[in-house]
Structures are given as C-alpha cells and as structure tokens.
Design a protein around this motif. Structure first.
Motif, mmCIF file in Angstrom:
data_model
loop_
_atom_site.group_PDB
_atom_site.id
_atom_site.type_symbol
_atom_site.label_atom_id
_atom_site.label_comp_id
_atom_site.label_asym_id
_atom_site.label_seq_id
_atom_site.Cartn_x
_atom_site.Cartn_y
_atom_site.Cartn_z
ATOM 1 N N VAL A 1 17.794 115.675 -64.073
ATOM 2 C CA VAL A 1 19.204 115.299 -64.219
ATOM 3 C C VAL A 1 19.452 114.689 -65.599
ATOM 4 N N ALA A 2 18.514 113.888 -66.079
ATOM 5 C CA ALA A 2 18.667 113.310 -67.424
ATOM 6 C C ALA A 2 18.737 114.411 -68.476
ATOM 7 N N ARG A 3 17.882 115.430 -68.313
ATOM 8 C CA ARG A 3 17.916 116.551 -69.256
ATOM 9 C C ARG A 3 19.259 117.280 -69.178
ATOM 10 N N ARG B 1 23.466 121.653 -74.620
ATOM 11 C CA ARG B 1 23.402 123.099 -74.338
ATOM 12 C C ARG B 1 23.214 123.406 -72.859
ATOM 13 N N ALA B 2 22.860 122.406 -72.082
ATOM 14 C CA ALA B 2 22.622 122.623 -70.650
ATOM 15 C C ALA B 2 23.918 122.989 -69.949
ATOM 16 N N GLN B 3 23.806 123.971 -69.090
ATOM 17 C CA GLN B 3 24.961 124.390 -68.300
ATOM 18 C C GLN B 3 24.561 124.386 -66.824
ATOM 19 N N PRO B 4 24.761 123.244 -66.181
ATOM 20 C CA PRO B 4 24.382 123.159 -64.765
ATOM 21 C C PRO B 4 25.201 124.124 -63.913
ATOM 22 N N GLY C 1 20.630 114.604 -58.110
ATOM 23 C CA GLY C 1 21.045 115.993 -58.259
ATOM 24 C C GLY C 1 21.415 116.656 -56.950
ATOM 25 N N THR C 2 21.112 116.012 -55.828
ATOM 26 C CA THR C 2 21.496 116.556 -54.527
ATOM 27 C C THR C 2 22.140 115.460 -53.692
ATOM 28 N N VAL C 3 23.139 115.861 -52.916
ATOM 29 C CA VAL C 3 23.832 114.926 -52.033
ATOM 30 C C VAL C 3 24.025 115.602 -50.686
ATOM 31 N N SER C 4 23.586 114.943 -49.639
ATOM 32 C CA SER C 4 23.854 115.437 -48.284
ATOM 33 C C SER C 4 25.298 115.107 -47.958
ATOM 34 N N CYS C 5 26.096 116.138 -47.778
ATOM 35 C CA CYS C 5 27.535 115.911 -47.592
ATOM 36 C C CYS C 5 27.950 115.899 -46.130
ATOM 37 N N ARG C 6 27.267 116.687 -45.313
ATOM 38 C CA ARG C 6 27.721 116.759 -43.926
ATOM 39 C C ARG C 6 26.595 117.257 -43.037
ATOM 40 N N ILE C 7 26.469 116.614 -41.886
ATOM 41 C CA ILE C 7 25.579 117.118 -40.845
ATOM 42 C C ILE C 7 26.476 117.834 -39.849
ATOM 43 N N ASP C 8 26.399 119.147 -39.839
ATOM 44 C CA ASP C 8 27.224 119.946 -38.938
ATOM 45 C C ASP C 8 26.452 120.146 -37.641
ATOM 46 N N GLU C 9 26.767 119.303 -36.660
ATOM 47 C CA GLU C 9 26.045 119.367 -35.395
ATOM 48 C C GLU C 9 26.330 120.651 -34.640
ATOM 49 N N LEU D 1 24.749 120.323 -44.786
ATOM 50 C CA LEU D 1 25.427 120.854 -45.964
ATOM 51 C C LEU D 1 25.133 119.932 -47.140
ATOM 52 N N ILE D 2 24.574 120.521 -48.186
ATOM 53 C CA ILE D 2 24.094 119.752 -49.335
ATOM 54 C C ILE D 2 24.752 120.274 -50.597
ATOM 55 N N HIS D 3 25.192 119.370 -51.459
ATOM 56 C CA HIS D 3 25.685 119.783 -52.769
ATOM 57 C C HIS D 3 24.577 119.547 -53.788
ATOM 58 N N ALA D 4 24.305 120.593 -54.554
ATOM 59 C CA ALA D 4 23.273 120.499 -55.584
ATOM 60 C C ALA D 4 23.933 120.588 -56.948
ATOM 61 N N LEU D 5 23.538 119.710 -57.844
ATOM 62 C CA LEU D 5 24.099 119.674 -59.197
ATOM 63 C C LEU D 5 23.752 120.933 -59.978
ATOM 64 N N ASP D 6 22.534 121.399 -59.809
ATOM 65 C CA ASP D 6 22.087 122.595 -60.530
ATOM 66 C C ASP D 6 21.223 123.425 -59.593
#
Length: 178
Positions: free
Chosen positions: A94-96, A102-105, A134-142, A148-153
């Motif tokens: 994530v720091a990189r 030039r990084a394009q996530p 770089g990752t966030v658990s957004c929702r547990i769909d029972e 459901l996970i959001h990933a930065l890259d």
C-alpha cells in the motif's frame, strides 16, 4: 437487510451457560491491553490482568454468547504468523501504491464464498481481512454465505478469494469447527 440463513447454513447455538475460560482469545486480549495500559509487568499488574482476563468474560457471558472451544494451537500460532507477515507485506504494498506516482491501483470487489460457519470464526475472518491494509471486509452476506471484500488493488478477484480461503479460512475452520 439480509434474509435469514437457510437451515443447512445455520449454526445451532450451544446452551449458554457461564463457565470460566469460555473466551480464551478475549481473556488474552484483556490481559494484554491491561498490561500495555499499565506499561509494567510488575506482580500487582499481572494479578489484576489475570483477574480481569478471567472475570470480565465470565461476568459478560450472557452478552458474549457461548464462547468457543479452540482447537489446533499450532494452527492458531501459524495463522498468527501468517497474518502478521501479510500485514507487513500489505503495508509495504500500500505504501508503494500511495507513494509511487506511476502506480495505478485497480480497485475491485472480491466475493469470498464462506465454508466457515462458526459465527466467531466468520467475524475473526472478516477482522483479519480488514486488518490487512488494502482490503476491507464490507459485508457478511448470510443469505448467500459469502463475505464481500473491497480490495484497493486487485486484478484477479477469484485468485484473491482463493488465497484468502487458503491462508485464513482453512486455518480458522481447523480452529473453530469440529
């Protein structure tokens, strides 16, 4: 609002009864936080930490649920090592991404179908994923039985889901489920 779980995905809650040591992870965390707040390993602080670690989960057992019988001590230690390693690597990644102009996530959503059914295990899985930068658990769909996970890259959501399943969910299943 989620639909209720289908019967085959529901986990029967064991009868709630108050027992000592029902929440070993919580007890260790309480003791560690107490000792960190005190900044000392003196005997009185260790005794208070032990009392808090045993007493608070016991007093709050009605709110905490039945607890978990943890198995696989070696698996748990290996999981801790994997998570700590992944946190360090993800911080560098994530720091990189942030520091390199030039990084394009490539942000993307990752759907992780859950095999793990133990509620505390699922909560721990979601927490581990969120603790990894770089990752966030957004929702547990029972209803769908997925996380459901959001990933930065992420250029391969399916591969990322398989990696999370192998690195985190499989050890958690050994720890939490018979």
């Amino acid at each position: 609002m989620s639909a209720p779980l289908p019967p085959e995905r529901q986990v029967a809650a064991p009868a709630a009864r108050r027992r000592w040591g029902a929440h070993p992870v919580l007890s260790v965390l309480i003791a560690a936080v107490w000792l960190l707040l005190q900044g000392s390993l003196a005997l009185p602080h260790l005794l208070v930490a032990a009392l808090l670690a045993l007493g608070l989960p016991w007093l709050l057992s009605g709110f905490l649920g039945p607890g978990a019988r943890l198995r696989g001590g070696r698996v748990a230690l290996r999981l801790v090592a994997v998570v700590l390693y992944d946190i360090v690597v993800a911080n560098l990644t994530v720091a990189r991404l942030v520091l390199d102009p030039r990084a394009q996530p490539r942000p993307d959503w990752v759907r992780l179908p859950l095999t793990l059914r133990h509620p505390q295990g699922v909560a721990l899985l979601a927490s581990i994923i969120t603790m990894t930068p770089g990752t966030v658990s957004c929702r547990i769909d029972e209803a769908r039985g997925e996380l459901l996970i959001h990933a930065l890259d992420c250029d391969d959501p399916e591969g990322a889901a398989q990696d999370m399943r192998r690195r985190y969910e499989a050890p958690l299943m050994e720890i939490f489920e018979p």
